[in-house]
Design a protein around this motif. Structure first.
Motif, short mmCIF file in Angstrom:
data_model
loop_
_atom_site.label_atom_id
_atom_site.label_comp_id
_atom_site.label_asym_id
_atom_site.label_seq_id
_atom_site.Cartn_x
_atom_site.Cartn_y
_atom_site.Cartn_z
N VAL A 1 0.80 -1.13 -0.01
CA VAL A 1 0.08 -0.09 0.15
C VAL A 1 0.93 1.37 0.07
O VAL A 1 0.51 2.36 -0.58
CB VAL A 1 -0.90 0.17 1.23
CG1 VAL A 1 -1.66 1.11 1.22
CG2 VAL A 1 -1.86 -1.35 1.03
N SER B 1 3.78 1.64 -1.12
CA SER B 1 4.61 1.76 -2.50
C SER B 1 3.51 2.34 -3.42
O SER B 1 3.76 3.32 -4.33
CB SER B 1 4.98 0.47 -2.74
OG SER B 1 5.18 0.38 -4.27
N ALA B 2 2.19 1.86 -3.37
CA ALA B 2 1.07 2.62 -4.32
C ALA B 2 0.87 4.12 -3.96
O ALA B 2 0.94 4.97 -4.78
CB ALA B 2 -0.07 1.79 -4.30
N VAL B 3 0.88 4.24 -2.83
CA VAL B 3 0.41 5.78 -2.22
C VAL B 3 1.44 6.63 -2.49
O VAL B 3 1.36 7.86 -2.92
CB VAL B 3 0.05 5.85 -0.73
CG1 VAL B 3 -0.16 7.11 -0.30
CG2 VAL B 3 -1.26 4.97 -0.88
N PHE B 4 2.75 6.24 -2.10
CA PHE B 4 3.60 7.27 -2.12
C PHE B 4 4.63 7.23 -3.78
O PHE B 4 5.41 8.26 -4.00
CB PHE B 4 4.98 6.95 -1.08
CG PHE B 4 4.49 6.99 0.12
CD1 PHE B 4 4.79 6.18 1.17
CD2 PHE B 4 3.61 8.03 0.65
CE1 PHE B 4 4.41 6.18 2.58
CE2 PHE B 4 3.14 8.10 2.05
CZ PHE B 4 3.59 7.15 3.05
N GLY B 5 4.28 6.25 -4.39
CA GLY B 5 4.89 5.94 -5.71
C GLY B 5 6.33 5.72 -5.59
O GLY B 5 7.10 6.25 -6.38
N LEU C 1 -0.45 15.52 3.19
CA LEU C 1 -1.40 15.12 2.29
C LEU C 1 -1.34 13.45 1.91
O LEU C 1 -2.40 12.87 2.02
CB LEU C 1 -1.22 15.68 1.01
CG LEU C 1 -2.69 16.10 0.03
CD1 LEU C 1 -3.41 16.79 0.99
CD2 LEU C 1 -2.00 16.62 -1.31
N MET D 1 -2.56 11.13 4.72
CA MET D 1 -4.02 10.92 4.64
C MET D 1 -4.47 10.01 3.67
O MET D 1 -5.31 9.08 4.17
CB MET D 1 -4.74 12.42 4.37
CG MET D 1 -6.11 12.24 4.46
SD MET D 1 -6.74 13.96 4.27
CE MET D 1 -6.29 14.14 2.44
N ASN D 2 -3.97 10.01 2.59
CA ASN D 2 -4.10 8.94 1.56
C ASN D 2 -3.83 7.52 1.99
O ASN D 2 -4.49 6.77 1.80
CB ASN D 2 -3.44 9.37 0.26
CG ASN D 2 -4.07 10.59 -0.50
OD1 ASN D 2 -5.16 11.05 0.09
ND2 ASN D 2 -3.32 11.09 -1.41
N VAL E 1 -3.50 6.78 5.17
CA VAL E 1 -4.59 6.09 5.99
C VAL E 1 -5.79 5.60 5.63
O VAL E 1 -6.41 4.50 5.83
CB VAL E 1 -5.14 7.25 7.08
CG1 VAL E 1 -6.24 6.88 8.05
CG2 VAL E 1 -3.90 7.78 7.91
N LEU E 2 -6.51 6.32 4.55
CA LEU E 2 -7.45 5.68 3.73
C LEU E 2 -7.03 4.38 3.15
O LEU E 2 -8.09 3.46 3.18
CB LEU E 2 -7.89 7.00 2.81
CG LEU E 2 -8.51 8.25 3.29
CD1 LEU E 2 -8.73 9.01 2.35
CD2 LEU E 2 -9.70 7.90 4.13
N ALA E 3 -6.13 4.40 2.27
CA ALA E 3 -6.14 3.12 1.75
C ALA E 3 -5.63 2.01 2.71
O ALA E 3 -6.24 0.80 2.26
CB ALA E 3 -4.62 3.15 0.83
#
Lengths: 79, 580
Positions: free
Chosen positions: A9, A11-15, A36, A39-40, A42-44
């Motif tokens: 997760v 890896s996907a959120v931070f790229g 920012l 927050m993404n 946490v949601l993911a």
């Protein structure tokens, strides 16, 4: 494996590549981990594990070990 | 997209971004609340349709300034949250006086007008209807915030132009549910009011507008008959036993569905039949059955035979001269759908639901596949035009040569210049025409108006023959250079409906003639290669222009002097002109 799913997760959120993430992952060590994206993240994580963090917990999720600990607690208590 | 997790969307979005070819389709997202996740979800949804979208977020709460900054973009999404028109309005509104609310409304109305004005040249603008629903759902009386939104929406409705779409946020909130749509924890800490679920639903809701704006809207709906247009199987149950009337609730559902389908036809969707039945049996129902809502004239083509449906649909695509990616197929049989999905992956397939009462809702949501942003008289008459085409094709087999046949048609074109041009139709043609299009430049109505007032000349032509009228089907935009006596062809395109009749050659003759009379001594022309316009790669060569340079994607031509131009000498097309 909980830790692998957390890294996936992140890896996907931070790229960032999975290989660049380890136990020491934190806003200080991962450049892309800004407020920012936090927050993404946490949601993911909530979506991935089917849990919901308590409001005051979210500010505590500031490193990989803390995230893993909180998730294991939530999963165990069946929330 | 609902089934995909946010982290999966992010990962896949990156992969698609790296692999899609071509220039970026630039979308700007302007908002006064935090909407970063919407950008990623929107990018993903467009990229997986083959649109290389790149979403740029505007500065937080800088909508007015950013409307100036991003007005060269391909598309704009304006997410203007009522609750944050001023800081904390969602709680402050109830404490403000009528005067203060009114002053605020006036200020925002002014800002809305300015934003819409700044964005009027952007090909696609999605502007949310102001909504207070998240905060006002429990009120019995409309509170001040709801009243403010109503007032702002009136302004919005009055000022919006054809390329600007007002998005009904409440519809999306209703579909998702207010609880699932919001995330107050995020709103308190980060001014991000909406949940990922809402954002996914928002993107799904507006997706058709992007598909239409990039020439990907679908045009044809292919329908099965048995258990799709009526209950039962015609060949087994017989004409009197199939259900589409009020005698049974099942029949009633099919009747509703047929009414909705006829509504789609009215909007410009082309309906076609594809059924395994005896043609005479189906014709009998179409002409004589009292409960039938759809009649023979509502269909642009019928393939009623015992061949497989993939072959039939392929043939339809050829007959109608449209790509398979323009087609949607509806059938009750998983077998038929499976075959078509496998053989023709570009066709979008839908199945009649097992729960029959859900069938009309399916038709409503299918309507989104055919979204177009404007309705013209041509749209409503499309089925008739295609049917007239059939009549022409039938006649063609009797003629010894193509020229013989063309000569017998009594072809006519009427060229309209400048002020006589239909701005709406001209803009629509630039957006929808893909095959006979030399440069594929897309323009909005305001672009056309601007060009008409500027150093450009625009001409369209309408065509007809003895079988009927094709409507306005050709367009040329000429740009005049800074140097006197130099012009270039910015756009030259023609609807695929009128291909193969040499209309374009006669049109071109008249264009050159007119330019020569205006004193033009040098004419430039370009061909830009796309995936769909290969057939016109040699058009300017055929017309006798000189090729001056060539690369993989582009050819440049020159005609100098214009007196050297040789007209095509076609004498069987009658030409009249207007607005010369």
């Amino acid at each position: 494996m909980v830790s692998e799913r957390i890294f996936s997760v992140m890896s996907a959120v931070f790229g960032v590549d999975r290989s660049k993430l380890g136990e020491g992952a934190a806003p200080g060590t991962v450049e892309q981990w800004d407020s920012l994206r936090h927050m993404n993240l946490v949601l993911a994580l909530e979506e991935e594990f089917g849990v919901r963090f308590a409001e005051d917990q979210i500010e505590q999720l500031m490193s990989f070990p803390l995230i893993e600990l909180s998730l294991r607690e939530l999963i165990q208590s069946g929330k | 997209m609902r089934e995909l997790k946010y982290s999966e969307i992010l990962a896949r979005n990156r992969e698609l971004g790296a692999s899609l070819p071509g220039a970026a389709y630039r979308v700007a997202l302007l908002s006064n609340v935090v909407m970063s996740q919407l950008g990623e979800v929107l990018e993903f949804s467009l990229r997986r349709q083959g649109i290389k979208a790149e979403v740029t977020l505007g500065e937080y709460d800088n909508i007015v300034q950013d409307s100036e900054r991003f007005k060269e973009f391909d598309a704009l999404v304006v997410f203007w949250e009522a609750a944050n028109l001023v800081e904390g309005l969602h709680v402050a509104a109830d404490t403000l006086s009528d005067q203060e609310i009114s002053a605020l409304a006036e200020r925002v109305e002014g800002e809305v007008s300015l934003v819409l004005e700044n964005l009027k040249h952007v090909p696609l603008v999605l502007f949310n209807r102001f909504s207070s629903l998240v905060f006002s759902a429990d009120e019995l009386h409309n509170g001040p915030l709801a009243g403010l939104c109503d007032r702002l929406n009136i302004t919005l409705d009055k000022q919006v132009s054809a390329s600007q779409i007002i998005v009904g946020l409440d519809k999306i909130l209703a579909k998702v549910g207010l609880d699932a749509a919001t995330n107050f924890r995020q709103f308190q800490s980060a001014k991000a009011l909406y949940s990922i679920n809402f954002l996914k639903a928002y993107v799904s809701h507006v997706e058709p507008a992007f598909l239409a704006a990039t020439g990907r809207g679908r045009k044809v709906l292919v329908l099965d008959c048995d258990n799709t247009l009526w209950g039962g199987i015609l060949g087994e149950d017989g004409e009197s036993q199939i259900q589409m009337g009020d005698a049974t609730w099942q029949g009633h559902v099919f009747r509703e569905v047929q009414c909705l389908l006829r509504g789609l036809k009215q909007r410009g969707v082309l309906l076609a039949l594809c059924s395994k039945n005896n043609p005479e049996d189906v014709d009998g129902v179409l002409s004589c059955h009292p409960d039938m809502v759809l009649r023979d004239a509502n269909f642009v083509a019928k393939k009623v035979n015992w061949c497989d449906k993939a072959t039939n649909i392929r043939q339809l695509a050829q007959d109608l001269n449209l790509g398979l990616d323009s087609f949607v197929f509806l059938d009750d049989s998983a077998f038929e759908l499976g075959l078509v999905e496998k053989e023709l992956p570009q066709v979008r397939c839908f199945k009649v639901p097992d729960t029959l009462s859900e069938y009309p809702s399916l038709i409503r949501s299918m309507g989104r596949e055919f979204f177009t942003s404007s309705m013209t008289a041509e749209d409503a008459a499309k089925t008739d035009m295609y049917r007239q085409e059939w009549a022409r094709r039938d006649a063609s087999v009797r003629f010894a040569s193509v020229e013989d046949y063309l000569r017998s048609l009594g072809l006519k074109i009427h060229i309209a210049w400048g002020a006589a041009v239909s701005v709406q139709r001209a803009a629509q043609m630039t957006q929808k025409t893909n095959q006979f299009n030399l440069t594929t430049r897309r323009y909005t109505e305001s672009d056309i108006r601007r060009m008409l007032a500027d150093n450009y000349s625009i001409a369209t032509f309408a065509a007809s023959d003895r079988y009927g009228d094709y409507g306005v089907t050709g367009l040329a935009i000429i740009r005049f250079g800074a140097e006197k006596m130099v012009a270039s062809i910015d756009s030259l395109l023609m609807s695929c409906r009128v291909l193969g009749r040499n209309l374009e050659r006669v049109f071109f003759d008249h264009l050159v003639n007119k330019l020569r009379a205006m004193g033009i001594g040098r004419l430039h022309a370009e061909y830009f290669r796309t995936a769909k316009n290969d057939q016109v790669s040699g058009f300017y060569d055929t017309m006798g222009l000189r090729l001056v340079s060539e690369s993989a994607d582009r050819r440049d031509y020159l005609l100098q002097p214009l007196v050297d131009y040789q007209p095509c000498g076609i004498d069987y097309i009658e030409v009249s002109e207007d607005g010369v």
